[in-house]
Write a protein that holds these residues in place. Structure first.
Motif, PDB file in Angstrom:
ATOM      1  N   ALA A 133       5.791 -37.218  -6.899  1.00 48.27           N
ATOM      2  CA  ALA A 133       6.664 -37.883  -5.924  1.00 48.27           C
ATOM      3  C   ALA A 133       6.531 -37.173  -4.571  1.00 48.27           C
ATOM      4  O   ALA A 133       6.274 -37.807  -3.558  1.00 48.27           O
ATOM      5  CB  ALA A 133       8.104 -37.879  -6.394  1.00 48.27           C
TER       6      ALA A 133
ATOM      7  N   ALA B 168       5.073 -43.291  -4.337  1.00 50.00           N
ATOM      8  CA  ALA B 168       6.372 -42.908  -4.891  1.00 50.00           C
ATOM      9  C   ALA B 168       7.544 -43.368  -4.024  1.00 50.00           C
ATOM     10  O   ALA B 168       8.689 -43.119  -4.357  1.00 50.00           O
ATOM     11  CB  ALA B 168       6.427 -41.395  -5.058  1.00 50.00           C
TER      12      ALA B 168
ATOM     13  N   MET C  31       7.367 -37.743 -11.003  1.00 51.26           N
ATOM     14  CA  MET C  31       8.052 -39.016 -11.278  1.00 51.26           C
ATOM     15  C   MET C  31       8.977 -38.894 -12.494  1.00 51.26           C
ATOM     16  O   MET C  31       9.917 -39.679 -12.631  1.00 51.26           O
ATOM     17  CB  MET C  31       7.017 -40.113 -11.546  1.00 51.26           C
ATOM     18  CG  MET C  31       6.097 -40.371 -10.390  1.00 51.26           C
ATOM     19  SD  MET C  31       6.962 -40.985  -8.920  1.00 51.26           S
ATOM     20  CE  MET C  31       6.233 -42.618  -8.835  1.00 51.26           C
TER      21      MET C  31
ATOM     22  N   THR D 165      13.691 -48.601  -8.792  1.00 48.06           N
ATOM     23  CA  THR D 165      14.700 -47.539  -8.838  1.00 48.06           C
ATOM     24  C   THR D 165      16.051 -48.057  -9.347  1.00 48.06           C
ATOM     25  O   THR D 165      16.976 -47.258  -9.532  1.00 48.06           O
ATOM     26  CB  THR D 165      14.948 -47.003  -7.412  1.00 48.06           C
ATOM     27  OG1 THR D 165      15.169 -48.134  -6.560  1.00 48.06           O
ATOM     28  CG2 THR D 165      13.782 -46.204  -6.902  1.00 48.06           C
TER      29      THR D 165
ATOM     30  N   LEU E  96      12.963 -42.474  -2.954  1.00 46.52           N
ATOM     31  CA  LEU E  96      11.791 -42.346  -3.824  1.00 46.52           C
ATOM     32  C   LEU E  96      12.045 -42.959  -5.204  1.00 46.52           C
ATOM     33  O   LEU E  96      13.198 -43.187  -5.596  1.00 46.52           O
ATOM     34  CB  LEU E  96      11.419 -40.874  -3.966  1.00 46.52           C
ATOM     35  CG  LEU E  96      11.211 -40.085  -2.669  1.00 46.52           C
ATOM     36  CD1 LEU E  96      10.606 -38.733  -2.965  1.00 46.52           C
ATOM     37  CD2 LEU E  96      10.349 -40.863  -1.684  1.00 46.52           C
ATOM     38  N   MET E  97      10.976 -43.217  -5.915  1.00 49.35           N
ATOM     39  CA  MET E  97      11.037 -43.787  -7.273  1.00 49.35           C
ATOM     40  C   MET E  97      11.822 -42.874  -8.231  1.00 49.35           C
ATOM     41  O   MET E  97      12.328 -43.332  -9.250  1.00 49.35           O
ATOM     42  CB  MET E  97       9.621 -43.978  -7.822  1.00 49.35           C
ATOM     43  CG  MET E  97       8.780 -44.917  -7.001  1.00 49.35           C
ATOM     44  SD  MET E  97       9.425 -46.608  -6.965  1.00 49.35           S
ATOM     45  CE  MET E  97       8.097 -47.436  -7.831  1.00 49.35           C
ATOM     46  N   THR E  98      11.882 -41.600  -7.934  1.00 52.66           N
ATOM     47  CA  THR E  98      12.630 -40.638  -8.745  1.00 52.66           C
ATOM     48  C   THR E  98      14.135 -40.724  -8.486  1.00 52.66           C
ATOM     49  O   THR E  98      14.906 -40.046  -9.172  1.00 52.66           O
ATOM     50  CB  THR E  98      12.198 -39.199  -8.376  1.00 52.66           C
ATOM     51  OG1 THR E  98      12.264 -39.083  -6.942  1.00 52.66           O
ATOM     52  CG2 THR E  98      10.805 -38.885  -8.840  1.00 52.66           C
TER      53      THR E  98
END
Lengths: 81, 81, 81, 81, 81, 81
Positions: free
Chosen positions: D66, B64, D31, A32, B30-32
């Motif tokens: 996600a 995620a 994502m 991230t 989260l990865m987002t």
């Protein structure tokens, strides 16, 4: 089985175990873009648990780690800041 | 088998189980880049289900998640806000 | 098992082993956009350990590597800088 | 085997099955940052098929999700818009 | 085992093998947004090795590839540039 | 084994096979944000091969696909553009 291997004879797993024993201050760069700095508390096949300078315990998923390295300036920072 | 391991003796899995029992307020990054904050409702090998402050139930895919940590200020927030 | 294969007869694994022996300066482009440049110290199924120009040892997770290549200008850089 | 587990007794899989039966309007955050909103049509181990408000059928790869949650305002939106 | 399958009868693997034989100029779009253009030198289950126009050899991890395609203008470029 | 399942009885795999037979114009949104539009030429466990409007053949890695959907306006576009 997970995306990482957890065999305690592997250098990558032993390195994390050594950091736990040495109470080393370690920097984790995540996918991230976040950087988590702290002492490694425990690891398992999914996660690395880190205790940061605010005494917060953070569980980072291994799949989300880009790289990790010991903070060479960590002792100095704790002494003079 | 999935990208994560679901063995209830693992620290990462037990930590989530403890958060369920303690009704802890947990922050998931989260990865987002999204941050989901709430109480953990259940987990399985694929997902963690979180109930947020608006009482919305959100199923986050474990793959995620970058990191997760207990919100230390959560009790205060609930008392004074 | 992990997301990568660690069979020492594979070209990708042997290439990393050769870089270790040759003390080659290698550039790693990560999924985060970070570029890590240094000599390969060791590899296992999870990670590649790199020693950079500041003598810092960095453990990069293989899953986070986009590409890797020898720095062709590395010798020149060491000679003239 | 794939990065997700498809066991119909798992809460995460049953939740999706329930959403199919209830014709619930579900929000999927991907994502990529995309948000897909619609009714779940089917799922298998790889994908979730969603029918959106324009009656388009979209197959989302589970690895790319996600999080997912029921749209609590979905009924109201359909009534008043 | 890794996140990709390496069975030389698969179309995706044979396509890469054909590109090696034909010395085709191929464009690889990576998850990082990078575009690598060059001739495919070898592949294994983890990586594709590409030699670009500067004669640099780049090992791209397959997990990091979004798509790949032959450069249709490659012959022209080599003739007139 | 790879991160996706390739069982030709699965809805996600059959859907792709049907798109091949119907010569449907399909939109693929990738994890990179790229959108690839074209007819599906073949699929295997790793990749989907797409022929776009410029007659370029593009091999997209399945792990890199966020979602896919039939272009409902595809016939109209081909008629009037």
């Amino acid at each position: 089985m997970p995306a990482t291997e957890f065999d305690t004879t592997l250098p990558s797993i032993r390195q994390l175990q050594n950091w736990i024993k040495q109470k080393a201050t370690v920097e984790f760069k995540l996918m991230t873009g976040d950087v988590i700095v702290g002492k490694v508390f425990w690891q398992d096949i999914n996660c690395v648990s880190i205790v940061d300078a605010n005494n917060e315990q953070i569980s980072v998923w291994k799949m989300a780690i880009a790289y990790m390295k010991v903070r060479s300036d960590a002792v100095v920072e704790r002494d003079f800041k």
